[in-house]
Design a protein around this motif. Structure first.
Motif, mmCIF file in Angstrom:
data_model
loop_
_atom_site.group_PDB
_atom_site.id
_atom_site.type_symbol
_atom_site.label_atom_id
_atom_site.label_comp_id
_atom_site.label_asym_id
_atom_site.label_seq_id
_atom_site.Cartn_x
_atom_site.Cartn_y
_atom_site.Cartn_z
ATOM 1 N N GLN A 132 0.699 -1.367 0.050
ATOM 2 C CA GLN A 132 0.015 0.005 -0.079
ATOM 3 C C GLN A 132 0.833 1.172 0.087
ATOM 4 N N GLU A 135 0.455 2.998 -5.098
ATOM 5 C CA GLU A 135 -0.668 2.948 -6.336
ATOM 6 C C GLU A 135 -0.302 3.954 -7.494
ATOM 7 N N GLN A 136 0.300 5.052 -6.924
ATOM 8 C CA GLN A 136 0.523 6.088 -8.037
ATOM 9 C C GLN A 136 1.700 5.817 -8.740
ATOM 10 N N ARG A 139 0.431 3.369 -11.241
ATOM 11 C CA ARG A 139 -0.342 3.939 -12.334
ATOM 12 C C ARG A 139 0.741 4.719 -13.401
ATOM 13 N N TYR A 154 -4.369 -6.042 -4.509
ATOM 14 C CA TYR A 154 -4.710 -5.139 -5.554
ATOM 15 C C TYR A 154 -5.114 -4.040 -5.232
ATOM 16 N N PHE A 155 -5.428 -2.853 -5.755
ATOM 17 C CA PHE A 155 -5.890 -1.537 -5.495
ATOM 18 C C PHE A 155 -7.311 -1.355 -5.811
ATOM 19 N N ASP A 158 -8.053 0.183 -10.691
ATOM 20 C CA ASP A 158 -7.203 0.993 -11.290
ATOM 21 C C ASP A 158 -6.592 0.773 -12.535
#
Length: 337
Positions: A132, A135-136, A139, A154-155, A158
């Protein structure tokens, strides 16, 4: 002092063949360019004799590919991740790729550093058990056209394909099994990296407990480096709560729990029944054997590789909607229940 390896230009000069022709042959384009088999054999034989190795960086600039896959896991020494890493490495190699892998130790800064390393190495794609807070960065990799497949966590929606197991269903089945054998006070000791209410294994446990009309005993644990760091916490939980059964959310929590139960002089399953999520060699050879919720390790590795390879072979698949592939767990009943 050994002689330096010859360059492509030196091979061309020695064989009296153009550098372009040498390049076509060494890059597997001889048939496409209609180069004779006899010349191909002569070039390859001389290249091998001279110890020629193509410059991988230069090749990647020409092709846009490095044929390297990045694999990131939480802890490579954990049998679950180690088994998956070994299988993925074998399957990646069978597909003509090499692998570079690393452990985050559930440290977000460390995980971000390794993602930067993957970018620097220009890996063709990544298989990641994410932490955690990443995420960014993940992406950003997707936005740059990198193929990424997540597993184990998984987030949400996304845009990243993910391979998961049915954590809720597996935990529900464990509680159902214990309740059917008369357990009334079942405890769950499980990892909670963020909000415990969002952890699938905790959600599945609580649902099963509610459906069976039992009292809820949930003890979320933060990530710690090594099972031995959980011993004191588990001692306190078992000494202060009258549990007749306990479920451990990971194999290393299960190992710590088994050590505490044994040193406490409690009998399994007479005094306390036990189930662990994730199988482990120790759970098979311990007497009594420990009942587990087993994850399909071979299938996780195969699906992760198949999903990534499909993207690498067909870049158009990068534009399709992300898919979460959920694989079933299996309850392996042993003498501990």
């Amino acid at each position: 002092m050994t002689d330096p390896k010859p360059s492509m230009g030196e091979l061309a000069k020695k064989l009296n063949v153009s550098k372009t022709t040498i390049s076509f042959i060494l890059n597997g384009k001889a048939k496409e360019k209609r180069i004779s088999e006899s010349l191909v054999e002569r070039v390859l034989a001389e290249a091998a004799n001279q110890g020629y190795r193509p410059n991988q960086f230069a090749q990647s600039l020409r092709t846009g590919r490095t044929n390297i896959i990045g694999l990131m896991v939480e802890d490579i020494s954990n049998p679950f991740y180690a088994s998956i890493a070994k299988l993925i490495e074998e399957k990646v190699y069978q597909n003509g790729y090499k692998i570079v892998y690393c452990s985050t130790e559930n440290d977000v800064a460390r995980g971000k550093d390794f993602l930067t390393m993957f970018s620097t190495l220009s890996v063709d794609g990544c298989i990641i058990a994410p932490t955690q807070g990443m995420e960014q960065e993940i992406r950003d990799m997707l936005d740059k056209g990198k193929s990424v497949v997540l597993f184990d966590r998984y987030f949400g929606n996304d845009g990243t394909d993910a391979v998961m197991v049915d954590n809720q269903g597996g935990m529900y089945q464990a509680v159902e099994h214990l309740a059917a054998r008369g357990a009334k006070n079942i405890g769950l000791i499980a990892l909670a990296l963020g909000d415990p209410e969002k952890e699938d294994r905790i959600i599945g446990f609580k649902k099963a407990i509610a459906d069976h009309g039992l009292a809820t005993h949930v003890f979320p644990m933060p990530f710690k480096d090594g099972y031995e760091h959980y011993l004191e916490d588990i001692r306190e939980i078992l000494s202060q709560n009258k549990l007749d059964a306990v479920v451990f959310g990971t194999n290393y929590l299960g190992i710590a729990g088994l050590e505490v139960i044994n040193e406490s002089g409690l009998s399994i399953p007479g005094d306390i029944a036990m189930i662990s999520f994730d199988d482990h060699d120790l759970f098979r050879i311990h007497r009594p054997g420990i009942t587990v919720i087993a994850q399909p390790i071979e299938a996780i590795a195969q699906v992760a590789i198949d999903t990534l390879m499909s993207k690498l072979r067909n870049p158009a698949l990068m534009k399709k909607a992300a898919e979460v592939i959920t694989l079933p767990t299996s309850l392996i009943v042993r003498a501990s229940t």
